[in-house]
Design a protein around this motif. Structure first.
Motif: not given
Length: 426
Positions: A216, A220, A247-248, A250-251, A255
Motif C-alpha cells: 500500500d 501510494r 482497488p489499491r 483507488q485507495r 489517501d
C-alpha cells in the motif's frame, strides 16, 4: 474547489516536466543528467531506433546535446544511479524507485503478460538451467544463454522466424527472471542487448539491504510520483505513469487527497475529476522549445495531450502506410506553450542525413514556427552526428521549413562559419 484555465493547466504540466524554459547553459554533467531523470522518475526503453533510442531523446529535449555515455555509465557501472525494471513499461528508473516496484515483481502472475507468467509451468527445467547459467556466466546476453541451452539439447536451434515478440525459450526464461527481479540488467551491449546478472552484482549495497516497503505504501508513493511528474491531471493520468490499477490505486488516490498531497481542481473544459499536486508550480509563461519523442512522458497519455494542447497525435509505426495521417515516426514540436508542428524524422546514418519525411503544421503554428523548427532540427542533427537535414516536400510545413533551413545555412556561411546542416528537397 480551485479553478484553473486550460492555459494554466498547460503551463503547470510543462513546468512539472521541465519543458517550460529554455535548456540550461553549460555542459551536461552526471549530476545534471540524473537530476533530470529524478524529476521524470523514469525513462521508457524501446528498441525502435529510427531516430535515436527511445530513452535518449527525452533527456535531450530537456538538457540539449549531451554525451549519451553519461546515461550508459549511470545504468551500466557501479555505483549505479539508474536500473532497469518494469515501471511504465520496460524503463530506467532511479535506484530509489526500484524498491517501490517490488510488489509488481512478486505479483508477476497478475502483472506480467501470459507467455512470461507461464514460464515456470511451461519451461521448468530450462528455467533452472538459465538460473544457473546467469549465476555462472553473468553478465550474459540472451543470445549466449540460448547457445548454451542449444548446446545442452534443451531448446531448438534459433529460427529465422524468431523476431520481435516471437522469443526463444531462453529469452522467455530470462524475461520471466527479469520481471520478477531474480535477475537484472547489468548493462546494455553495443547491440542494445541486455546483459543479465544477479541482483547482488548489480544493485548498490544500500539498496540490497534496505527495509521492505508495504504494498500500500509503495503504490501510494508511485501514484504520488506520477502526480508530481504531471503537475495536474486526472486519476487516469497519474495511474498510467507507473501502470497502476485496481482497488489499491483507488485507495492511494483517496489517501493522497485526504492528506492534501493532491488538491481537487476544476480545469476549464475537462469533464472528469482532476487534481493538482500540492507542489506544482504555475509559471507566468512557458518559453521553451523542444522536439518530443513518441516515448516522452509529456505525450504518453494521448487523451491528456489532446485536452492540454488541442492537437491530435498518435504513433503510427504499426499503421499501414496508406492509412497514416502524420507519418511513421512523428515527433511533436513544442514551441513555447503550444505544440505547433508534427515532423516525421529518420536518422539516415550511412548517408549522414537527418531526413524530414513529412512536416505538418498544427492549428497553433505561427509565422515563427518554420524558423524555430529549423533551428531545433539543426541542433538535433548535430547531436546525432548528422551533417545534413533533408526535407521531403510532404506536408503543409515542408516548403517553408526547407526554405528556413537553407536561409540559416546561408547565414552561417556569410558569417564565415561552417554550415553544419543544410536543407535538401527530395
Amino acid at each position: 474547489m480551485e479553478s484553473m484555465s486550460i492555459t494554466e493547466a498547460r503551463r503547470v504540466a510543462l513546468r512539472a516536466q521541465s519543458l517550460d524554459r529554455g535548456r540550461p547553459d553549460g555542459p551536461v554533467t552526471m549530476r545534471r543528467l540524473t537530476g533530470a531523470v529524478d524529476r521524470l522518475n523514469l525513462l521508457q526503453i524501446d528498441s525502435v531506433n529510427v531516430l535515436a533510442r527511445a530513452h535518449l531523446v527525452p533527456l535531450y529535449s530537456r538538457l540539449g546535446p549531451y554525451d549519451t555515455g553519461l546515461l550508459e555509465r549511470a545504468a551500466g557501472r557501479a555505483p549505479r544511479r539508474l536500473v532497469e525494471t518494469w515501471a511504465h513499461v520496460a524503463s530506467y528508473v532511479p535506484t530509489s524507485t526500484y524498491p517501490l516496484l517490488e510488489w509488481r515483481r512478486r505479483a508477476y502472475q497478475r502483472e506480467a503478460w501470459g507467455s512470461i507468467a507461464a514460464v515456470p509451468q511451461a519451461h521448468p527445467h530450462e528455467l533452472e538451467l538459465v538460473r544457473s547459467l546467469v549465476t555462472e556466466l553473468g553478465p550474459v546476453t540472451g543470445s549466449r544463454i540460448h547457445d548454451e541451452l542449444e548446446r545442452a539439447g534443451r531448446t531448438a536451434p534459433r529460427s529465422r522466424l524468431e523476431w520481435g515478440w516471437n522469443w526463444t525459450t531462453a529469452k522467455r526464461c530470462l524475461e520471466y527472471l527479469f520481471f520478477t527481479g531474480e535477475v537484472m540488467s547489468a548493462r546494455r551491449n553495443s547491440a542494445f542487448e541486455r546483459c543479465y546478472d544477479l541482483p547482488e552484482r548489480v544493485l548498490p549495497p544500500a539498496l540490497r539491504h534496505a527495509p521492505g516497503i508495504s504494498d500500500d505504501d509503495a503504490i501510494r508513493r508511485l501514484l504520488e510520483l506520477g502526480a508530481r511528474a504531471h503537475g495536474v491531471g486526472t486519476a487516469r493520468c497519474f495511474r498510467d505513469y507507473f501502470r497502476l490499477r485496481g482497488p489499491r490505486a483507488q485507495r492511494a488516490l483517496a489517501d493522497l487527497v485526504d492528506d492534501g498531497t493532491l488538491v481537487p481542481v476544476d480545469v476549464d473544459g475537462w469533464g472528469e475529476p482532476t487534481y493538482r499536486h500540492r507542489d506544482a508550480v504555475l509559471p507566468r509563461r512557458a518559453t521553451g522549445s523542444a522536439l518530443l519523442s513518441p516515448f516522452d512522458p509529456l505525450v504518453w497519455e494521448r487523451r491528456r495531450l489532446e485536452a492540454l494542447f488541442d492537437v491530435f497525435y498518435r504513433i503510427e509505426i504499426y499503421v499501414p502506410a496508406h492509412r497514416r495521417r502524420l507519418g511513421y515516426y512523428v515527433l511533436p514540436f513544442l514551441q513555447g506553450e503550444q505544440i505547433t508542428a508534427m515532423v516525421d524524422l529518420k536518422a539516415d546514418r550511412p548517408a549522414g542525413v537527418l531526413r524530414v519525411t513529412a512536416a505538418h503544421r498544427t492549428p497553433h503554428a505561427d509565422g515563427v514556427t518554420p524558423a524555430a523548427l529549423a533551428a531545433e532540427l539543426r541542433l538535433l542533427a548535430d547531436w546525432l552526428g548528422l551533417a545534413e537535414v533533408a526535407v521531403v516536400p510532404t506536408g503543409d510545413l515542408a516548403a517553408d521549413l526547407a526554405a528556413d533551413l537553407s536561409a540559416q545555412a546561408d547565414g552561417q556561411l556569410a558569417e564565415g562559419r561552417p554550415a553544419v546542416v543544410t536543407a535538401a528537397g527530395g
